[in-house]
Design a protein around this motif. Structure first.
Motif, PDB file in Angstrom:
ATOM      1  N   ASN A  23      -1.194  -8.003  -4.091  1.00  0.00           N
ATOM      2  CA  ASN A  23      -1.396  -6.991  -3.058  1.00  0.00           C
ATOM      3  C   ASN A  23      -0.628  -5.719  -3.423  1.00  0.00           C
ATOM      4  O   ASN A  23       0.588  -5.719  -3.490  1.00  0.00           O
ATOM      5  CB  ASN A  23      -0.915  -7.530  -1.709  1.00  0.00           C
ATOM      6  CG  ASN A  23      -1.018  -6.489  -0.603  1.00  0.00           C
ATOM      7  OD1 ASN A  23      -1.885  -5.624  -0.636  1.00  0.00           O
ATOM      8  ND2 ASN A  23      -0.124  -6.583   0.372  1.00  0.00           N
ATOM      9  N   GLU A  33       0.994  -2.396  -0.031  1.00  0.00           N
ATOM     10  CA  GLU A  33       2.225  -2.370   0.755  1.00  0.00           C
ATOM     11  C   GLU A  33       1.984  -2.780   2.207  1.00  0.00           C
ATOM     12  O   GLU A  33       2.730  -2.454   3.113  1.00  0.00           O
ATOM     13  CB  GLU A  33       2.887  -0.981   0.730  1.00  0.00           C
ATOM     14  CG  GLU A  33       3.264  -0.520  -0.667  1.00  0.00           C
ATOM     15  CD  GLU A  33       3.969   0.822  -0.649  1.00  0.00           C
ATOM     16  OE1 GLU A  33       4.955   0.971   0.100  1.00  0.00           O
ATOM     17  OE2 GLU A  33       3.537   1.724  -1.372  1.00  0.00           O
ATOM     18  N   ALA A  70      -1.503  -8.799   2.887  1.00  0.00           N
ATOM     19  CA  ALA A  70      -2.635  -9.043   1.994  1.00  0.00           C
ATOM     20  C   ALA A  70      -3.857  -9.492   2.775  1.00  0.00           C
ATOM     21  O   ALA A  70      -3.767 -10.270   3.717  1.00  0.00           O
ATOM     22  CB  ALA A  70      -2.255 -10.088   0.953  1.00  0.00           C
ATOM     23  N   ASN A  74       3.213  -9.544  -3.132  1.00  0.00           N
ATOM     24  CA  ASN A  74       3.155  -8.115  -2.795  1.00  0.00           C
ATOM     25  C   ASN A  74       3.789  -7.299  -3.923  1.00  0.00           C
ATOM     26  O   ASN A  74       4.900  -7.595  -4.365  1.00  0.00           O
ATOM     27  CB  ASN A  74       3.906  -7.839  -1.492  1.00  0.00           C
ATOM     28  CG  ASN A  74       3.214  -8.454  -0.289  1.00  0.00           C
ATOM     29  OD1 ASN A  74       1.986  -8.425  -0.188  1.00  0.00           O
ATOM     30  ND2 ASN A  74       3.985  -9.029   0.616  1.00  0.00           N
TER      31      ASN A  74
END
Length: 298
Positions: A263, A266, A269, A281
């Motif tokens: 992801n 930010e 996801a 992330n």
């Protein structure tokens, strides 16, 4: 009057410094007075040329209240006054230019000194042992450097997913044992081997945020044009380039994991999100990235 127009156009830029603005306004006033005097004497010169020679000096005395010095003709006196006021205007212009140039040099010095101060605050003095190894910043840098290793070690624990029947059996058994939902979630992550990757993600995100906040004041200073490249600029660029390289290596290590939901937004996801899904992330440092890409040209 063209010079006055140019000064008026320059006032918005001068307004950034109150002293420079005062100097500009004083120059405008001075040039206005000079222009009025010069125009007055030019008009007077045109008029007295129509008078007899013997009446010209007296006309100047009546008009200006000044006595023409002996030995000077009326025309010579008027020309001398015109030249005098033009000289005064030129001297005022030179004084203003010198003052504004001095203020500009002082501002540049202050901008460089401010940037150097912030950089030393982050990295320490150049001729010292730099930053204390126990400092939060140094600790965060060390952790980020180990990011790829942390990720590869976490990847080694990831196992192939169980069948649906095996998964249902485990969950049902834990439910009968009245295991809390959050504990079931943790056990599933451990079983799938994704728990360590999640903890690595959380740790790297934490240190990246710490590093990013350390550089935030410096980045904002450059954005606002309150900082300028000084003696410490090269040290800053070397530091931020290394940070960005470590971030890229950590993110690249994650992308190499088969089936990972990487992801980069930010935000939460959209893919994955389950206990056994391989979610990660992206590690981001926007303030450091600004310094590195916009200022240092990485």
């Amino acid at each position: 009057m063209e010079q006055i127009g140019a000064f008026l156009n320059a006032i918005p830029a001068a307004a950034a410094n109150p002293l420079a603005l005062i100097a500009y306004l004083a120059t405008v006033v001075a040039w206005t007075l000079v222009a009025m005097r010069v125009n007055r004497f030019k008009i007077l010169m045109d008029r007295i040329e129509k008078l007899p020679e013997k009446d010209r000096i007296e006309a100047i005395r009546i008009e200006t209240g000044r006595v023409v010095p002996k030995g000077m003709t009326a025309e010579q006196y008027l020309r001398s006054r015109i030249h005098l006021f033009i000289l005064i205007g030129f001297l005022v212009l030179c004084a203003t230019a010198s003052f504004v140039a001095s203020m500009a040099l002082i501002r540049v010095y202050e901008q460089k000194a401010r940037a150097d101060g912030y950089i030393i605050e982050i990295l320490g003095e150049a001729n010292s042992s730099a930053v204390d190894a126990r400092s939060p910043y140094k600790s965060a840098i060390s952790t980020l450097e180990n990011g790829p290793i942390m990720i590869r070690e976490a990847q080694a624990e990831i196992r192939p997913p169980p069948s649906k029947a095996e998964l249902d059996q485990m969950v049902d058994q834990w439910a009968l044992q009245r295991v809390p939902t959050n504990e079931i979630d943790r056990r599933l992550r451990v079983f799938a081997g994704t728990d360590r990757l999640k903890r690595a993600n959380e740790k790297l995100a934490e240190v990246a945020a710490r590093i990013n906040s350390t550089y935030e004041k410096l980045a904002n200073c450059f954005r606002a044009a309150e900082c300028r490249r000084g003696d410490q600029f090269g040290r800053m660029c070397a530091a931020v380039k290394k940070i960005l390289r470590n971030v890229d290596e950590a993110n690249a290590a994650v992308r190499a994991i088969p089936g990972v939901n990487f992801n980069m937004s930010e935000t939460i996801a959209n893919l994955g999100g389950g206990s056994m899904d391989i979610d990660f992330n992206a590690i981001v440092v926007p303030e450091v990235a600004y310094l590195g890409t916009v200022l240092c040209g990485t």
